[in-house]
Scaffold this motif. Structure first.
Motif, PDB file in Angstrom:
ATOM      1  N   ASN A  17      30.644  48.856  68.317  1.00  0.00           N
ATOM      2  CA  ASN A  17      30.025  50.001  67.649  1.00  0.00           C
ATOM      3  C   ASN A  17      30.974  51.197  67.609  1.00  0.00           C
ATOM      4  O   ASN A  17      31.052  51.915  66.607  1.00  0.00           O
ATOM      5  N   ALA A  18      31.707  51.411  68.713  1.00  0.00           N
ATOM      6  CA  ALA A  18      32.668  52.511  68.764  1.00  0.00           C
ATOM      7  C   ALA A  18      33.803  52.289  67.770  1.00  0.00           C
ATOM      8  O   ALA A  18      34.276  53.224  67.121  1.00  0.00           O
ATOM      9  N   LEU A  19      34.240  51.027  67.630  1.00  0.00           N
ATOM     10  CA  LEU A  19      35.322  50.702  66.705  1.00  0.00           C
ATOM     11  C   LEU A  19      34.889  50.955  65.263  1.00  0.00           C
ATOM     12  O   LEU A  19      35.663  51.494  64.457  1.00  0.00           O
ATOM     13  N   GLN A  20      33.656  50.585  64.949  1.00  0.00           N
ATOM     14  CA  GLN A  20      33.154  50.821  63.596  1.00  0.00           C
ATOM     15  C   GLN A  20      33.147  52.309  63.267  1.00  0.00           C
ATOM     16  O   GLN A  20      33.518  52.722  62.167  1.00  0.00           O
ATOM     17  N   GLU A  21      32.769  53.112  64.244  1.00  0.00           N
ATOM     18  CA  GLU A  21      32.726  54.557  64.040  1.00  0.00           C
ATOM     19  C   GLU A  21      34.123  55.146  63.895  1.00  0.00           C
ATOM     20  O   GLU A  21      34.381  55.966  63.008  1.00  0.00           O
ATOM     21  N   ILE A  22      35.038  54.713  64.754  1.00  0.00           N
ATOM     22  CA  ILE A  22      36.377  55.302  64.747  1.00  0.00           C
ATOM     23  C   ILE A  22      37.183  54.874  63.523  1.00  0.00           C
ATOM     24  O   ILE A  22      38.072  55.595  63.076  1.00  0.00           O
ATOM     25  N   ARG A  23      36.855  53.729  62.928  1.00  0.00           N
ATOM     26  CA  ARG A  23      37.553  53.292  61.717  1.00  0.00           C
ATOM     27  C   ARG A  23      37.355  54.309  60.580  1.00  0.00           C
ATOM     28  O   ARG A  23      38.268  54.567  59.807  1.00  0.00           O
ATOM     29  N   SER A  24      36.159  54.844  60.516  1.00  0.00           N
ATOM     30  CA  SER A  24      35.877  55.800  59.441  1.00  0.00           C
ATOM     31  C   SER A  24      36.380  57.203  59.757  1.00  0.00           C
ATOM     32  O   SER A  24      36.384  58.074  58.886  1.00  0.00           O
ATOM     33  N   GLU A  25      36.794  57.420  60.998  1.00  0.00           N
ATOM     34  CA  GLU A  25      37.248  58.744  61.416  1.00  0.00           C
ATOM     35  C   GLU A  25      38.760  58.887  61.419  1.00  0.00           C
ATOM     36  O   GLU A  25      39.295  59.879  60.926  1.00  0.00           O
ATOM     37  N   CYS A  26      39.466  57.873  62.003  1.00  0.00           N
ATOM     38  CA  CYS A  26      40.908  58.087  62.165  1.00  0.00           C
ATOM     39  C   CYS A  26      41.736  56.805  62.160  1.00  0.00           C
ATOM     40  O   CYS A  26      42.856  56.821  62.669  1.00  0.00           O
ATOM     41  N   LEU A  27      41.242  55.734  61.577  1.00  0.00           N
ATOM     42  CA  LEU A  27      42.080  54.544  61.412  1.00  0.00           C
ATOM     43  C   LEU A  27      42.403  54.373  59.925  1.00  0.00           C
ATOM     44  O   LEU A  27      42.267  55.291  59.137  1.00  0.00           O
ATOM     45  N   GLN A  28      42.841  53.192  59.529  1.00  0.00           N
ATOM     46  CA  GLN A  28      43.337  53.034  58.156  1.00  0.00           C
ATOM     47  C   GLN A  28      42.287  53.317  57.094  1.00  0.00           C
ATOM     48  O   GLN A  28      42.621  53.823  56.010  1.00  0.00           O
ATOM     49  N   ASP A  29      41.018  53.013  57.367  1.00  0.00           N
ATOM     50  CA  ASP A  29      39.966  53.305  56.389  1.00  0.00           C
ATOM     51  C   ASP A  29      39.917  54.802  56.102  1.00  0.00           C
ATOM     52  O   ASP A  29      39.784  55.233  54.947  1.00  0.00           O
ATOM     53  N   ALA A  30      40.017  55.601  57.172  1.00  0.00           N
ATOM     54  CA  ALA A  30      39.997  57.059  57.020  1.00  0.00           C
ATOM     55  C   ALA A  30      41.252  57.554  56.308  1.00  0.00           C
ATOM     56  O   ALA A  30      41.194  58.493  55.498  1.00  0.00           O
ATOM     57  N   SER A  32      43.067  55.880  54.088  1.00  0.00           N
ATOM     58  CA  SER A  32      42.941  55.527  52.668  1.00  0.00           C
ATOM     59  C   SER A  32      42.010  56.480  51.943  1.00  0.00           C
ATOM     60  O   SER A  32      42.287  56.906  50.813  1.00  0.00           O
ATOM     61  N   ALA A  33      40.900  56.833  52.601  1.00  0.00           N
ATOM     62  CA  ALA A  33      39.937  57.747  51.985  1.00  0.00           C
ATOM     63  C   ALA A  33      40.543  59.127  51.784  1.00  0.00           C
ATOM     64  O   ALA A  33      40.313  59.769  50.744  1.00  0.00           O
ATOM     65  N   ALA A  34      41.316  59.590  52.754  1.00  0.00           N
ATOM     66  CA  ALA A  34      41.932  60.912  52.648  1.00  0.00           C
ATOM     67  C   ALA A  34      42.939  60.951  51.507  1.00  0.00           C
ATOM     68  O   ALA A  34      42.929  61.878  50.677  1.00  0.00           O
ATOM     69  N   VAL A  35      43.813  59.943  51.438  1.00  0.00           N
ATOM     70  CA  VAL A  35      44.857  59.923  50.406  1.00  0.00           C
ATOM     71  C   VAL A  35      44.251  59.753  49.020  1.00  0.00           C
ATOM     72  O   VAL A  35      44.730  60.348  48.032  1.00  0.00           O
ATOM     73  N   VAL A  72      52.535  63.068  57.437  1.00  0.00           N
ATOM     74  CA  VAL A  72      52.999  64.226  56.681  1.00  0.00           C
ATOM     75  C   VAL A  72      51.935  65.332  56.786  1.00  0.00           C
ATOM     76  O   VAL A  72      50.742  65.053  56.937  1.00  0.00           O
ATOM     77  N   PRO A  73      52.359  66.596  56.692  1.00  0.00           N
ATOM     78  CA  PRO A  73      51.433  67.710  56.892  1.00  0.00           C
ATOM     79  C   PRO A  73      50.231  67.722  55.964  1.00  0.00           C
ATOM     80  O   PRO A  73      49.112  68.036  56.391  1.00  0.00           O
ATOM     81  N   CYS A  74      50.413  67.385  54.678  1.00  0.00           N
ATOM     82  CA  CYS A  74      49.299  67.481  53.743  1.00  0.00           C
ATOM     83  C   CYS A  74      48.185  66.493  54.096  1.00  0.00           C
ATOM     84  O   CYS A  74      47.001  66.797  53.923  1.00  0.00           O
ATOM     85  N   VAL A  75      48.540  65.312  54.589  1.00  0.00           N
ATOM     86  CA  VAL A  75      47.530  64.316  54.974  1.00  0.00           C
ATOM     87  C   VAL A  75      46.803  64.760  56.242  1.00  0.00           C
ATOM     88  O   VAL A  75      45.573  64.663  56.340  1.00  0.00           O
ATOM     89  N   LEU A  76      47.543  65.250  57.218  1.00  0.00           N
ATOM     90  CA  LEU A  76      46.918  65.718  58.462  1.00  0.00           C
ATOM     91  C   LEU A  76      46.079  66.971  58.216  1.00  0.00           C
ATOM     92  O   LEU A  76      45.094  67.191  58.922  1.00  0.00           O
ATOM     93  N   SER A  77      46.455  67.761  57.234  1.00  0.00           N
ATOM     94  CA  SER A  77      45.646  68.930  56.890  1.00  0.00           C
ATOM     95  C   SER A  77      44.341  68.493  56.238  1.00  0.00           C
ATOM     96  O   SER A  77      43.287  69.105  56.453  1.00  0.00           O
ATOM     97  N   LYS A  78      44.415  67.437  55.435  1.00  0.00           N
ATOM     98  CA  LYS A  78      43.215  66.922  54.767  1.00  0.00           C
ATOM     99  C   LYS A  78      42.234  66.344  55.776  1.00  0.00           C
ATOM    100  O   LYS A  78      41.020  66.583  55.690  1.00  0.00           O
ATOM    101  N   ASN A  79      42.725  65.590  56.738  1.00  0.00           N
ATOM    102  CA  ASN A  79      41.888  65.026  57.793  1.00  0.00           C
ATOM    103  C   ASN A  79      42.643  65.106  59.118  1.00  0.00           C
ATOM    104  O   ASN A  79      43.424  64.214  59.447  1.00  0.00           O
ATOM    105  N   PRO A  80      42.431  66.170  59.895  1.00  0.00           N
ATOM    106  CA  PRO A  80      43.172  66.339  61.149  1.00  0.00           C
ATOM    107  C   PRO A  80      42.977  65.203  62.147  1.00  0.00           C
ATOM    108  O   PRO A  80      43.854  64.949  62.965  1.00  0.00           O
TER     109      PRO A  80
END
Length: 321
Positions: A17-30, A32-35, A72-80
């Motif tokens: 359950n924790a992995l499912q949550e963290i995928r949408s927050e700060c793994l590759q799914d997040a 891809s969504a930010a970019v 890169v800064p612009c991606v981290l600014s979009k989703n810290p």
């Protein structure tokens, strides 16, 4: 007939359950969504500024975009929170990454709460250069057969696993401390003046106030107030909530270090409570000679056990009720 029985995989369910949550927050799914929500030319421009062209070409040859490996800064600014992705990808624990040794401590809130302050924003270029330098080193030591989005995702999970396990151990420890604290509250309830989730205040037979409190190290302390701002340190209690018998030596060693500090702070008694039933008490006494009393959580929860009765009498005697 041989009987084989295991604990239910409750911890693994929590991890899932924790992995499912963290995928949408700060793994590759997040990531891809930010970019996908950004101007891609802005991302590309910064990639060529912070990553060398050769590295980007190596990734492109495998059909991979540069931000999968380079921050890169612009991606981290979009989703810290995506700072967590790059930390995990490079194999760094939170404890190390945000330590004073790395100088990255000021960025911790980005991963934990998704906040980006003005100070952090100004320092993003330096952070991205440092991350990109080490990402380039990682890339140089990976073979072309390893270069895929799924493999990079697996690298983040290799770091995430111990992080989840460490978090679970902390939760176990906190739960065990709460159990011991509740046992103490039940025993001294007749003399309690006030209580909260972190502190019990009681009056002893001498009319003095005794405080039983959560502390950082040791876990629970009992102090008697002699005068305003003047205390007599009565008991330091170290609670080791892990249930893995194979690690009991390390836990008792940790308790001993805590109790040695407590003795220097003037505590009269040092008690150690463990969550392993078949602990060898002779061994425990040898490995933590500073511990005056050893107890087991399971025995303290059983009000009919001799160990609970001993704990109760010791507690009542030392607080003076």
């Amino acid at each position: 007939m041989v009987k084989i029985e295991f604990d239910l995989p409750a911890i693994q369910i929590l991890f899932a359950n924790a992995l499912q949550e963290i995928r949408s927050e700060c793994l590759q799914d997040a990531l891809s969504a930010a970019v996908a929500s950004m101007q891609i030319q802005c991302v590309d421009q910064e990639l060529y500024e912070y990553a060398n062209a050769e590295s980007l070409q190596v990734l492109a040859a495998q059909g991979l975009r540069g931000e999968l490996l380079f921050a890169v800064p612009c991606v981290l600014s979009k989703n810290p929170r995506l700072l967590g992705y790059y930390r995990l990808l490079l194999g760094y624990s939170q404890k190390y990454f945000y330590s004073s040794a790395t100088g990255a401590g000021i960025f911790e809130s980005m991963e934990k709460s998704g906040r980006l302050s003005e100070k952090q924003h100004k320092a993003l270029p330096a952070l991205c250069r440092a991350l990109s330098q080490n990402a380039q080193y990682l890339l140089a030591h990976l073979s072309s057969s390893q270069l895929s989005a799924s493999f990079l995702d697996q690298l983040t999970l290799l770091t995430l696993g111990p992080q989840f396990r460490g978090r679970e151990n902390v939760q176990k420890g906190s739960s065990a401390i709460l159990q011991v604290f509740d046992v103490i509250l039940q025993i001294v309830s007749s003399a309690v003046v006030s209580s909260s989730v972190k502190c019990i205040e009681l009056k002893n037979s001498s009319g003095r106030t005794v405080f039983i409190q959560f502390a950082a190290d040791p876990d629970i302390v009992i102090r008697e107030e002699l005068a305003p701002a003047l205390y007599r340190n009565l008991v330091a209690i170290e609670v080791k909530g892990g249930r893995d018998y194979s690690n009991i030596h390390n836990r008792i060693g940790e308790a001993e270090k805590s109790h040695q500090k407590a003795k220097k702070d003037g505590y009269i008694e040092c008690w150690t409570v463990v969550n392993v039933d078949r602990v060898n008490m002779d061994m425990a006494c040898r490995e933590s000679p500073t511990t005056n009393q050893f107890y087991r959580i399971s025995e303290l929860l059983d009000h009919k056990s001799p160990e609970y009765k001993r704990f109760m009498m010791q507690l009542i005697s030392i607080v003076g009720i």
